[in-house]
Design a protein around this motif. Sequence first.
Motif, PDB file in Angstrom:
ATOM      1  N   TYR A 167       0.636  -1.323  -0.215  1.00  8.88           N
ATOM      2  CA  TYR A 167      -0.148  -0.013  -0.143  1.00  8.88           C
ATOM      3  C   TYR A 167       1.120   1.396  -0.698  1.00  8.88           C
ATOM      4  CZ  TYR A 167      -2.779   3.983   1.947  1.00  8.88           C
ATOM      5  OH  TYR A 167      -3.200   4.974   1.748  1.00  8.88           O
ATOM      6  N   SER A 168       0.143   2.186  -0.560  1.00 11.40           N
ATOM      7  CA  SER A 168       1.124   3.556  -0.963  1.00 11.40           C
ATOM      8  C   SER A 168      -0.112   4.976  -0.953  1.00 11.40           C
ATOM      9  CB  SER A 168       2.623   3.671  -1.686  1.00 11.40           C
ATOM     10  OG  SER A 168       1.666   3.936  -3.241  1.00 11.40           O
ATOM     11  N   ASP A 169       0.445   5.435  -0.388  1.00 10.58           N
ATOM     12  CA  ASP A 169      -0.958   7.153  -0.848  1.00 10.58           C
ATOM     13  C   ASP A 169      -0.635   6.791  -2.531  1.00 10.58           C
ATOM     14  OD1 ASP A 169      -1.363   7.398   1.464  1.00 10.58           O
ATOM     15  OD2 ASP A 169      -0.143   8.778   1.690  1.00 10.58           O
ATOM     16  N   ASP A 170       0.652   7.251  -2.791  1.00  7.99           N
ATOM     17  CA  ASP A 170       0.342   7.574  -4.220  1.00  7.99           C
ATOM     18  C   ASP A 170      -0.464   5.887  -5.343  1.00  7.99           C
ATOM     19  OD1 ASP A 170       1.581   8.557  -6.938  1.00  7.99           O
ATOM     20  OD2 ASP A 170       2.914   6.807  -6.827  1.00  7.99           O
ATOM     21  N   LEU A 171      -0.194   4.932  -4.540  1.00 11.51           N
ATOM     22  CA  LEU A 171      -0.461   3.841  -5.475  1.00 11.51           C
ATOM     23  C   LEU A 171      -2.065   3.876  -5.589  1.00 11.51           C
ATOM     24  CD1 LEU A 171      -1.217   1.058  -6.640  1.00 11.51           C
ATOM     25  CD2 LEU A 171      -1.370   0.635  -5.116  1.00 11.51           C
ATOM     26  N   VAL A 172      -2.488   4.448  -4.826  1.00  9.00           N
ATOM     27  CA  VAL A 172      -4.392   4.742  -4.936  1.00  9.00           C
ATOM     28  C   VAL A 172      -4.188   5.924  -5.006  1.00  9.00           C
ATOM     29  CG1 VAL A 172      -6.166   4.634  -2.749  1.00  9.00           C
ATOM     30  CG2 VAL A 172      -4.191   3.136  -2.304  1.00  9.00           C
ATOM     31  N   ASN A 173      -3.683   7.258  -4.760  1.00  6.93           N
ATOM     32  CA  ASN A 173      -4.115   8.244  -5.623  1.00  6.93           C
ATOM     33  C   ASN A 173      -4.602   8.170  -6.880  1.00  6.93           C
ATOM     34  OD1 ASN A 173      -5.193   8.981  -2.735  1.00  6.93           O
ATOM     35  ND2 ASN A 173      -2.929   9.680  -2.714  1.00  6.93           N
ATOM     36  N   ASN A 174      -3.139   7.590  -7.654  1.00  3.77           N
ATOM     37  CA  ASN A 174      -2.899   7.764  -9.220  1.00  3.77           C
ATOM     38  C   ASN A 174      -3.166   6.361  -9.514  1.00  3.77           C
ATOM     39  OD1 ASN A 174      -1.747  10.399  -9.252  1.00  3.77           O
ATOM     40  ND2 ASN A 174      -0.475   9.927  -7.326  1.00  3.77           N
ATOM     41  N   ARG A 175      -3.990   5.734  -9.401  1.00  6.84           N
ATOM     42  CA  ARG A 175      -4.174   4.102 -10.233  1.00  6.84           C
ATOM     43  C   ARG A 175      -5.154   4.483 -10.894  1.00  6.84           C
ATOM     44  NH1 ARG A 175      -7.586   0.373  -8.879  1.00  6.84           N
ATOM     45  NH2 ARG A 175      -8.017   0.347  -6.849  1.00  6.84           N
ATOM     46  N   ILE A 176      -5.377   4.209 -12.428  1.00  6.70           N
ATOM     47  CA  ILE A 176      -6.339   4.451 -13.135  1.00  6.70           C
ATOM     48  C   ILE A 176      -7.163   2.977 -13.530  1.00  6.70           C
ATOM     49  CG2 ILE A 176      -5.935   6.828 -13.373  1.00  6.70           C
ATOM     50  CD1 ILE A 176      -4.561   5.882 -15.871  1.00  6.70           C
TER      51      ILE A 176
END
Length: 258
Positions: A167-176
């Motif tokens: 998990y990472s914030d970047d993964l969750v926020n930038n996954r399309i």
Amino acid sequence: MISLLDATKPYIKDFYGIRCSTRPDAIDTEVLSLLKSYGVTSIELGAQSMSDRVLELNERGHTSVDVEIASKLIKENGFSLGLQMMTGMYGSNPDLDLNTARKIAKLSPDTVRVYPTITMKNTPLAHLYQSGKYVPYDEETTVQVCSNVLNLFYENKIDVIRVGLHYSDDLVNNRIAGYYHPAFREICESRIFFDLAYKKIKEYPKGKYIVFVAKGFVSKAVGQKKSNVNKFFQLGYDVKIKENPNLKDFEFIIEEEK
């Protein structure tokens, strides 16, 4: 590379060894000799796919032969070998993914990591996805493919040290695109159990049954949000899951409920 290895010198006596990850085409005898002199004990290769066509489409810059040669060199020089693969890459399909897993298993790695492809914003893969050229796996395909791959490695006694991305914030926020779940491994192991249990229980007449599983394995057998139990019910089998301390993971006993 040397500057990073130099930074480990004050601490190396406190650890068993160093693990590093690199590209398959970055390995040669000179590099391995240098790594060994610094106390590196484990080397992981980002193989990703053993299909040269998939590697080319994704601009990986190496071939499946590079993976084979590097793996052989790493093992011959006494390092622990780790191989990483991705499912659902651009140009791949479930059959190619399973074939990659088979070829990786034949290289006898000590460890493997399995990652479903995730499409991130503002990347070449995102452009392919948005143009319709890349169609990512849906949730069902992702889970089924990864559970098949995982089961193949388990059957070959290969240690799978990671399934799915951290998990990472970047993964969750930038996954399309691409399926992500923080408990992805458990979901895959639940699917492995369901496939094994259904293959057996369908030999029985439809009805009520108790399925005994290993201690600590109940949640995986039941499935997330009772998904396995619900699927059994839809297929005509009213199943209760109970523990049996004499069983191992993925082992089970089916008994008719009295």
